[in-house]
Design a protein around this motif. Structure first.
Motif, mmCIF file in Angstrom:
data_model
loop_
_atom_site.group_PDB
_atom_site.id
_atom_site.type_symbol
_atom_site.label_atom_id
_atom_site.label_comp_id
_atom_site.label_asym_id
_atom_site.label_seq_id
_atom_site.Cartn_x
_atom_site.Cartn_y
_atom_site.Cartn_z
ATOM 1 N N ASN A 131 -2.528 4.351 0.042
ATOM 2 C CA ASN A 131 -2.212 3.708 1.139
ATOM 3 C C ASN A 131 -2.478 2.221 0.956
ATOM 4 N N GLY A 132 -3.527 1.887 0.387
ATOM 5 C CA GLY A 132 -3.603 0.502 -0.287
ATOM 6 C C GLY A 132 -2.695 -0.047 -1.352
ATOM 7 N N ARG A 133 -1.887 0.702 -1.910
ATOM 8 C CA ARG A 133 -1.045 0.324 -2.732
ATOM 9 C C ARG A 133 0.142 -0.071 -1.981
ATOM 10 N N LEU A 134 0.426 0.916 -1.101
ATOM 11 C CA LEU A 134 1.650 0.752 -0.223
ATOM 12 C C LEU A 134 1.737 -0.321 0.760
ATOM 13 N N ILE A 135 0.525 -1.001 1.141
ATOM 14 C CA ILE A 135 0.511 -1.823 2.233
ATOM 15 C C ILE A 135 1.680 -3.026 2.050
ATOM 16 N N VAL A 160 9.052 3.442 12.877
ATOM 17 C CA VAL A 160 9.488 4.215 11.325
ATOM 18 C C VAL A 160 9.180 5.506 11.484
ATOM 19 N N VAL A 161 9.940 6.371 10.643
ATOM 20 C CA VAL A 161 9.870 7.943 10.705
ATOM 21 C C VAL A 161 8.680 8.101 9.716
ATOM 22 N N ALA A 171 3.243 -1.302 13.903
ATOM 23 C CA ALA A 171 1.836 -1.780 13.653
ATOM 24 C C ALA A 171 1.111 -0.769 13.007
ATOM 25 N N VAL A 172 1.520 0.538 13.453
ATOM 26 C CA VAL A 172 0.793 1.694 12.694
ATOM 27 C C VAL A 172 1.293 1.905 11.258
ATOM 28 N N ALA A 173 2.677 1.559 11.081
ATOM 29 C CA ALA A 173 3.027 1.602 9.559
ATOM 30 C C ALA A 173 2.543 0.644 8.838
ATOM 31 N N LYS A 174 2.293 -0.329 9.321
ATOM 32 C CA LYS A 174 1.741 -1.627 8.486
ATOM 33 C C LYS A 174 0.135 -1.151 7.993
ATOM 34 N N THR A 180 4.533 7.414 5.727
ATOM 35 C CA THR A 180 6.124 7.591 5.306
ATOM 36 C C THR A 180 6.745 8.144 4.196
ATOM 37 N N ILE A 181 5.558 8.727 3.500
ATOM 38 C CA ILE A 181 5.995 9.465 2.299
ATOM 39 C C ILE A 181 6.692 10.829 2.782
ATOM 40 N N LEU A 182 7.849 11.045 2.199
ATOM 41 C CA LEU A 182 8.638 11.996 2.511
ATOM 42 C C LEU A 182 9.552 11.845 3.718
#
Length: 599
Positions: A131-135, A160-161, A171-174, A180-182
């Motif tokens: 999760n940290g890598r994707l932020i 975001v899906v 905000a949650v996606a951030k 969001t994977i898959l």
């Protein structure tokens, strides 16, 4: 555009980033236990601090130790992940370390208990690090998306899906981009349900690279219970259960070292597509005239090449530099390149340059088969036919016979994808390709022959819902082979976009009530509470859980919502006084889910 009030985004960016090993540099602070295996962190430090599985304090934090560990990471990482053993039973230590990280370092901070309430220290830690890598990757995507929307004068809410097909706010996606994977395949499944109105089926989404298959039952897609596995990493992220196969409209069709017809899993550019922009490739392919035996099969004269995304590495050979120079202005066939180098085409192996990303391959694909047959003729049919003619000559068969054999191979592979998926969804643990006996019966059913004494049959009990641009052309025959209905909805090629728009915002929270020495412990993602009675614990769990869900849905713009509560006992086998095993209740799990429409 005031009439647009919502924009929904599905993306494969997070999935691709994990698979490709891309993302921010992450520092991990963990406590309470040793990690079972490696994690995708750039720096990792274990510090003092531990709670037991009931959330009771075993060892307190050392503030100076944590401060020193964080300061050593300053300037060396772009995000911090914090993970503690049993943090889902008591998040106090994770919250304290997270607070210190935010004060000392100007980087995003992720606490594992915020992402999942499931036990499993190692997988929860992996989830936090990923999760940290994707932020920064997802935040950049959202910034770019909003810039495009502003340019088009669209001032709408951006959603975001998630990987389970539901929606979350920007905000949650951030904060939780791992969810969001898959996302892409999940949106396609939701779109297929909305387009067909069906509640039962096998959803088959065929794209350029892969075919993704999901199981829909009673109107909902099956969710992977243990969490999604992406890029070799097991996570605790709830996502739609998908079976993915290397078969798509852009899969390479070629002959292996024994001259057998193969399809994929490599993705290439279709000849018909590139030939539409560069018609000179047709002339180059038609210049191939050789027939007869071939000594090698890694070089196939039906292949053409164009520059890839990576530059030539330092120390490239002279002939590699010459090839790069020849392809700088336009693509060329293998025959042309070999002729310019003065070598035999069958000895020129460009595969290493393709695998390193220096070159991209253009070749025969299922999309070219459709062009050759006249089924689909959007691009250059002559280019497709020229490449297919070369493979037919290699097989020493008429082009019409080769086309039939290649079409049959694609149809059978598609049917095998459906069969293997059904076995996986049934949790059979069977991999058909590993069993010669199973493959004999399956091939006997898919390709019956009159001279065989044994006749076998096989079928799917649910219809196939085919979506994606090339799916309709190939899924229908697969359905015939499997004795099931195939449904190709109108607008099947935009099912993904439709699913993203049709999704709803869903948020779920899990709470655990357990007994400890006459007291009842309520473990919530935000705190641990000690109650005097089970009734008191249940009251607070429902009250605080509903309030948490309502707060998220309200912030997401939902005006109305539905909240459901579900409870179940947590059972485990324990040793009785006589030494035998007996089942005991270890606590109660409450799952509170809320669903609302943002429109």
């Amino acid at each position: 555009m005031e009439e647009i009030s919502q924009v929904s985004l599905s993306t494969t960016l997070a999935t691709n980033a994990i698979v490709e090993g891309r993302g921010a540099r992450v520092g991990l602070i963990y406590m309470g236990a040793e990690l079972e295996d490696k994690v995708p962190a750039d720096l990792e430090v274990k510090v003092k601090g531990r709670f037991d599985i009931m959330g009771r304090l075993q060892e307190d934090l050392d503030q100076d130790e944590i401060r020193n560990a964080l300061l050593q990471m300053k300037g060396r990482v772009e995000a911090i992940a914090v993970s503690g053993y049993a943090s889902v039973r008591n998040p106090k230590h994770e919250k304290e370390v997270g607070r210190m990280a935010r004060e000392l370092l100007d980087v995003p901070v992720v606490c594992a208990h915020q992402l999942t309430s499931a036990l499993g220290f190692h997988h929860r830690t992996v989830t936090a690090v990923l999760n940290g890598r994707l932020i920064p990757i997802i935040r950049q995507l959202l910034r770019s998306t909003k810039e495009v929307l502003r340019e088009k004068n669209i001032h709408a809410q951006l959603l975001v899906v998630k990987g389970d097909g539901t929606l979350m706010t920007e905000a949650v996606a951030k904060e939780r981009p791992i969810e969001t994977i898959l996302s892409g395949p999940a949106a396609s499944v939701i779109g297929s349900l909305a387009l067909t109105g069906r509640k039962e089926g096998i959803v088959l989404d065929m794209g350029g690279t892969t075919t993704d298959i999901a199981h829909v039952s009673d109107g909902t897609v099956k969710i992977k219970k243990e969490g999604a596995k992406v890029g070799g990493w097991f996570t605790r992220v709830q996502a739609a259960e998908m079976c993915t196969f290397g078969l798509g409209g852009d899969s390479r069709i070629y002959l292996d070292e024994k001259g057998r017809l193969q399809i994929g899993p490599q993705k290439v550019w279709p000849l018909c597509l590139i030939g539409a922009e560069y018609p000179h490739l047709v002339r180059e392919l038609k210049s191939f005239t050789r027939v007869g035996e071939y000594k090698r099969y890694f070089a196939q004269e039906a292949d053409c090449f164009l520059p890839g995304s990576n530059p030539l590495p330092a120390g490239a050979s002279e002939w590699e530099q010459r090839i790069a120079d020849m392809l700088r202005e336009r693509p060329h066939s293998l025959t042309y390149l070999a002729g310019q180098l003065g070598v035999d085409a069958e000895t020129l192996d460009l595969t290493p340059l393709v695998e390193s990303g220096v070159l991209s391959r253009i070749s025969v694909t299922p999309t070219d088969l459709l062009h050759a047959q006249g089924t689909y003729t959007r691009w250059n049919r002559d280019a497709a036919l020229a490449g297919i003619r070369i493979l037919a000559k290699r097989k020493e068969m008429p082009i019409s016979k080769f086309l039939s054999a290649a079409e049959e191979a694609v149809n059978e592979k598609m049917a095998m994808c459906c069969l293997q998926s059904a076995a996986d969804f049934d949790e059979s643990g069977v991999t058909f390709a590993d069993s010669p006996q199973a493959m004999y019966l399956i091939q006997n059913a898919l390709r019956p022959k009159k001279e065989r004494l044994l006749e076998s049959g096989i079928s799917l009990r649910k219809p196939i819902v085919a979506i994606g641009a090339p799916a309709g052309a190939w899924a229908r025959k697969a359905g015939e082979l499997l004795g099931t209905e195939v449904i190709v909805p109108e607008h099947a090629d935009v099912a993904n976009a439709y699913g993203a728009a049709a999704g709803q915002i869903t948020e779920t929270v899990e709470l655990l009530i357990s007994e400890d020495g006459g007291q009842y412990i309520l473990s919530a993602p935000w705190q641990r509470m000690v109650c005097e009675s089970r009734e008191e614990a249940v009251f607070y769990a429902i009250h605080e859980g509903r309030k948490h869900i309502e707060h998220i849905l309200r912030d997401a713009g939902c005006r109305t919502w539905t909240i459901r509560e579900r409870s179940s006992d947590i059972l485990a086998d324990v040793a009785a006084e006589d030494g035998t095993a007996q089942t005991a209740c270890m606590g109660t799990k409450l799952v509170i889910s809320g669903t609302g429409s943002p429109l």
